[in-house]
Design an enzyme around this catalytic site. Structure first.
Site, PDB file in Angstrom:
ATOM      1  N   HIS A  22     -11.359   3.205   3.765  1.00 20.65           N
ATOM      2  CA  HIS A  22     -10.074   3.356   3.700  1.00 20.65           C
ATOM      3  C   HIS A  22      -9.370   2.465   4.693  1.00 20.65           C
ATOM      4  CE1 HIS A  22      -7.021   5.374   1.232  1.00 20.65           C
ATOM      5  NE2 HIS A  22      -6.571   6.312   2.036  1.00 20.65           N
ATOM      6  N   ASN A 112      -1.628   6.483  -1.438  1.00 24.27           N
ATOM      7  CA  ASN A 112      -0.730   7.139  -0.867  1.00 24.27           C
ATOM      8  C   ASN A 112      -0.067   6.146   0.289  1.00 24.27           C
ATOM      9  OD1 ASN A 112      -0.831   9.505  -2.169  1.00 24.27           O
ATOM     10  ND2 ASN A 112      -2.632  10.142  -1.099  1.00 24.27           N
TER      11      ASN A 112
END
Length: 189
Positions: A22, A112
């Site tokens: 990430h 997100n």
């Protein structure tokens, strides 16, 4: 196209996250800051680590991925940086490791960080530099997957992809996104 005035690398702050898939956006910003000799420093006002080179800002939000838009909006609003003058560098599950895609606008693909940036800028029109990290195969495994380090063979594809993005930086810096796309979208295998 106007040249970018804000380059945002997405990731999560903290030692426990630094080698996670990430965090490829953070990895890119770290290397670009070194290349431009512009050290990143904490800026509470902008909720992140920033560097400034003339009219260009580099930003690593320290808000955690899901709230990245807070930092992006704070800096963009203060310096009146439009969405189309913003380039967000992030991991992409839908691309195999080592694959790069550059595009403007679009959806958030369930990411997100992108979702929060779109909401807080009230626009999807920022540029995205998407760095492939691959997909675990099962939707239920996504969170666990992005919060783990890439396997060695994946890292061996991701690192050269980041290097290719740095090589394309002069094109990106001038706003020549079409030429950057031609360079970055080439198959390298």
């Amino acid at each position: 196209m106007p040249p970018p005035r804000l380059i945002v690398g997405l990731g999560n702050p903290g030692k426990e996250y630094e080698d996670n898939r990430h965090n490829v956006g953070f990895w890119f910003i770290d290397q670009l800051a070194r290349q431009l000799q512009a050290p990143l420093t904490p800026q509470g006002r902008f909720l992140g680590r920033v560097a400034r080179i003339g009219e260009l800002w580099l930003l690593q939000p320290m808000t955690y991925m899901n709230l990245s838009g807070q930092a992006v909006a704070a800096l963009a609003r203060f310096y009146k940086i439009a969405a189309d003058e913003t380039l967000v560098v992030h991991d992409d599950l839908d691309l195999p490791p080592g694959t790069i895609r550059l595009k403007q606008g679009g959806g958030n693909g369930g990411h997100n960080g992108l979702k929060d940036i779109q909401a807080r800028l009230a626009s999807p029109d920022f540029w995205r530099l998407r760095l492939g990290i691959g997909h675990p195969g099962e939707r239920a495994e996504v969170v666990n997957y992005v919060l783990k380090a890439p396997r060695r063979e994946e890292q061996d594809l991701i690192d050269p992809a980041i290097d290719r993005c740095l090589t394309a930086w002069p094109l990106l810096a001038t706003g020549d996104y079409a030429a950057a796309q031609r360079q970055l979208h080439l198959k390298t295998i």
